[in-house]
Enzyme design. Structure first.
Site, PDB file in Angstrom:
ATOM      1  N   ASP A  19      32.583  35.991  27.926  1.00  0.00           N
ATOM      2  CA  ASP A  19      31.883  37.274  28.036  1.00  0.00           C
ATOM      3  C   ASP A  19      32.138  38.219  26.866  1.00  0.00           C
ATOM      4  OD1 ASP A  19      30.481  37.066  30.567  1.00  0.00           O
ATOM      5  OD2 ASP A  19      32.455  36.943  31.473  1.00  0.00           O
ATOM      6  N   HIS A  79      41.447  33.895  31.544  1.00  0.00           N
ATOM      7  CA  HIS A  79      40.647  32.901  32.248  1.00  0.00           C
ATOM      8  C   HIS A  79      41.497  32.171  33.274  1.00  0.00           C
ATOM      9  CE1 HIS A  79      37.762  29.738  33.077  1.00  0.00           C
ATOM     10  NE2 HIS A  79      36.879  30.588  32.603  1.00  0.00           N
TER      11      HIS A  79
HETATM   12  N1  CMC Z   1      43.629  41.961  30.422  1.00  0.00           N
HETATM   13  C1  CMC Z   1      44.956  42.144  30.497  1.00  0.00           C
HETATM   14  N2  CMC Z   1      45.762  41.283  31.117  1.00  0.00           N
HETATM   15  C2  CMC Z   1      45.205  40.213  31.704  1.00  0.00           C
HETATM   16  C3  CMC Z   1      43.838  39.976  31.671  1.00  0.00           C
HETATM   17  C4  CMC Z   1      43.042  40.892  31.002  1.00  0.00           C
HETATM   18  N3  CMC Z   1      41.724  40.716  30.922  1.00  0.00           N
HETATM   19  N4  CMC Z   1      43.560  38.831  32.322  1.00  0.00           N
HETATM   20  C5  CMC Z   1      44.716  38.351  32.760  1.00  0.00           C
HETATM   21  N5  CMC Z   1      45.727  39.197  32.387  1.00  0.00           N
HETATM   22  C6  CMC Z   1      47.127  39.020  32.651  1.00  0.00           C
HETATM   23  C7  CMC Z   1      47.446  39.371  34.097  1.00  0.00           C
HETATM   24  O1  CMC Z   1      47.743  40.735  34.247  1.00  0.00           O
HETATM   25  C8  CMC Z   1      48.627  38.493  34.356  1.00  0.00           C
HETATM   26  O2  CMC Z   1      49.750  39.053  33.711  1.00  0.00           O
HETATM   27  P1  CMC Z   1      51.183  39.030  34.392  1.00  0.00           P
HETATM   28  O3  CMC Z   1      51.509  37.569  34.536  1.00  0.00           O
HETATM   29  O4  CMC Z   1      52.033  39.773  33.434  1.00  0.00           O
HETATM   30  O5  CMC Z   1      50.995  39.707  35.716  1.00  0.00           O
HETATM   31  C9  CMC Z   1      48.300  37.209  33.587  1.00  0.00           C
HETATM   32  O6  CMC Z   1      47.439  37.630  32.525  1.00  0.00           O
HETATM   33  C10 CMC Z   1      47.619  36.159  34.435  1.00  0.00           C
HETATM   34  O7  CMC Z   1      46.408  36.723  34.948  1.00  0.00           O
HETATM   35  P2  CMC Z   1      45.819  36.485  36.393  1.00  0.00           P
HETATM   36  O8  CMC Z   1      45.270  37.772  36.911  1.00  0.00           O
HETATM   37  O9  CMC Z   1      46.783  35.726  37.251  1.00  0.00           O
HETATM   38  O10 CMC Z   1      44.633  35.529  36.080  1.00  0.00           O
HETATM   39  P3  CMC Z   1      43.529  35.078  37.111  1.00  0.00           P
HETATM   40  O11 CMC Z   1      43.350  33.631  36.868  1.00  0.00           O
HETATM   41  O12 CMC Z   1      43.823  35.488  38.500  1.00  0.00           O
HETATM   42  O13 CMC Z   1      42.269  35.921  36.635  1.00  0.00           O
HETATM   43  C11 CMC Z   1      40.453  36.627  35.398  1.00  0.00           C
HETATM   44  C12 CMC Z   1      41.354  35.456  35.728  1.00  0.00           C
HETATM   45  C13 CMC Z   1      39.308  36.106  34.535  1.00  0.00           C
HETATM   46  C14 CMC Z   1      39.874  37.203  36.692  1.00  0.00           C
HETATM   47  C15 CMC Z   1      41.257  37.707  34.649  1.00  0.00           C
HETATM   48  O14 CMC Z   1      41.715  37.165  33.439  1.00  0.00           O
HETATM   49  C16 CMC Z   1      40.441  38.965  34.411  1.00  0.00           C
HETATM   50  O15 CMC Z   1      40.351  39.831  35.292  1.00  0.00           O
HETATM   51  N6  CMC Z   1      39.839  39.115  33.203  1.00  0.00           N
HETATM   52  C17 CMC Z   1      39.002  40.278  32.924  1.00  0.00           C
HETATM   53  C18 CMC Z   1      37.607  40.083  33.495  1.00  0.00           C
HETATM   54  C19 CMC Z   1      36.826  39.026  32.750  1.00  0.00           C
HETATM   55  O16 CMC Z   1      36.790  39.014  31.535  1.00  0.00           O
HETATM   56  N7  CMC Z   1      36.167  38.144  33.504  1.00  0.00           N
HETATM   57  C20 CMC Z   1      35.346  37.056  32.950  1.00  0.00           C
HETATM   58  C21 CMC Z   1      35.959  35.744  33.274  1.00  0.00           C
HETATM   59  S1  CMC Z   1      35.389  34.340  32.329  1.00  0.00           S
HETATM   60  C22 CMC Z   1      33.677  34.255  32.515  1.00  0.00           C
HETATM   61  C23 CMC Z   1      33.181  34.329  33.877  1.00  0.00           C
HETATM   62  O17 CMC Z   1      33.686  33.714  34.800  1.00  0.00           O
HETATM   63  O18 CMC Z   1      32.182  35.046  34.059  1.00  0.00           O
END
Ligand code: CMC
Length: 383
Positions: A320, A269
């Protein structure tokens, strides 16, 4: 202006990539506390879930106060009346291609509804409150109509003795939900009603900030919610759970995905540094539905996935993850998971649109230009 001067004006700009932690406006509607709490108009969701019906929260968001009994009765009745869609919308849904995603039809039909607004272009606050109330009812009615039309079934008329959430499930499935299922749909919709400046709400506010109409703003929001990094994640969660045949295969499947640096849908998140406060409620909802064999099997896989992802990445499930299993237990096919999310978040979107109109400021960030300057122009005949 010479190229050199232009460079000086953009060079100093600081890019906040992904607008991470940028507060784009003030809001009184909801607070997403990074420490793992969520407040609607100051009420902690933990104090609301299971104790209110969804219509109370929809009212709270657009009127900024909880309704008393009379106000709720009138609001509920207005919502039920608005669940009757204009004939043109129903016909357009029936004419949609059978192979496109329901979110595509929802996006189109909300835009289409704008042509049938009984109040035209009256953008006054009272007209917007009435329009918001109608949209809160019309979005779930569109979703139910899409599904029923795709399975060649008619949509039952909304029942006056059912409230909005119960009618939604009734109209979607074609038979009245039992008390347990009714409680689940209320909790689900309450938990999805609003969530600060998430991407779809922000998209709605950007559109509203140009003084465009509410339908345009909600259409922007629906297109944004659809993406798998946002509301589209729950459908992907179910793809993953379906892809893992047996509980015993969870370990290898998830470790394999993480080894390949793939994202696990329904995890992570942008704001919460700890568990999403909605997760415990949705996990609890699913636990209570585990008398169903399929739900128990999905739940057991989820618990294992949670453990592995936490051990490897120190990240938690978001809204989700268990929402997917809860909707599956309600008999909702996975391509309707995001439309169910939209049918709940509509109350937050319209409330934010009204708040944005009141803020009366154009949301228009700048960018840092990193392209070239002074390229010699070559007329087309010489290119
Ligand atoms: N699976 C594996 N690793 C993850 C995931 C994941 N779902 N989410 C974040 N990470 C890792 C990411 O690779 C990064 O690792 P590192 O620092 O080693 O590179 C670290 O955690 C920080 O992640 P980030 O990409 O900088 O986080 P963000 O704030 O840019 O993205 C997010 C947030 C929700 C887009 C992302 O967590 C994601 O893509 N999750 C999967 C999709 C998902 O479940 N979305 C629903 C979001 S909540 C409800 C909504 O808004 O609808």
């Amino acid at each position: 202006m010479s190229g050199e001067n232009k460079m000086a004006t953009t060079e100093d700009r600081i890019v906040i990539r992904g607008l991470r932690d940028v507060a784009a406006a003030e809001t009184r509607l909801s607070f997403v506390d990074p420490n793992g709490a969520l407040y609607y108009l100051g009420y902690n969701i933990d104090d609301l879930v299971g104790r209110v019906i969804y219509a109370e929260i929809a009212y709270l968001l657009i009127h900024k106060k909880l309704p008393n009994k009379d106000e709720l009765a009138e609001f509920k009745s207005n919502l039920i009346s608005a669940m009757q869609l204009p004939d043109a919308i129903v016909e357009s849904i029936k004419a949609a291609p059978k192979n496109c995603h329901p979110m595509d039809i929802l996006r189109t039909e909300v835009s289409h509804l704008g042509e049938y607004d009984p109040e035209g272009y009256d953008l006054s606050r009272p007209a917007n409150i009435r329009r918001a109330t109608r949209l809160i009812a019309q979005v779930p009615a569109i979703v139910a109509t899409i599904y029923r039309s795709r399975i060649d079934q008619t949509v039952p008329e909304p029942r006056k003795d059912f409230d909005l959430a119960k009618n939604f499930l009734y109209m979607f499935r074609g038979s009245p939900p039992d008390d347990n299922e009714t409680a689940v749909i209320h909790q689900f919709m309450v938990l999805h009603a609003d969530h600060g400046f998430n991407a779809s709400t922000f998209a709605a506010r950007v559109t509203a900030s140009t003084n465009s109409d509410m339908y345009s703003a909600v259409t922007s929001a629906i297109g944004t919610l659809k993406g798998p990094l946002h509301g589209g994640a729950s459908e992907k969660v179910m793809d993953m759970l379906d892809d893992i045949n047996l509980e015993e295969e969870v370990e290898e499947y998830i470790q394999g995905m993480l080894d390949e640096n793939k994202k696990i849908m329904g995890f992570g998140h942008r704001v919460y540094k700890t568990e999403d406060p909605r997760t415990k409620h949705l996990r609890g909802i699913v636990e209570n539905l585990c008398h169903r064999e399929r739900t128990l099997s999905l739940y057991n896989k989820c618990i294992k996935i949670e453990k592995i992802v936490y051990e490897r990445k120190k990240i938690y499930p978001n809204v989700d993850f268990y929402a997917a299993v809860a909707m599956d237990a309600l008999g909702v096919p996975k391509e309707y998971f995001t439309p169910f999310f939209a049918s709940s978040r509509i109350s937050g979107w319209v409330a934010h649109v009204i708040e944005q109109y009141e803020d009366a400021v154009l949301l228009r960030p700048s960018s840092k230009y990193v392209g070239e300057y002074g390229r010699p122009f070559i007329p087309i005949a010489q290119r």
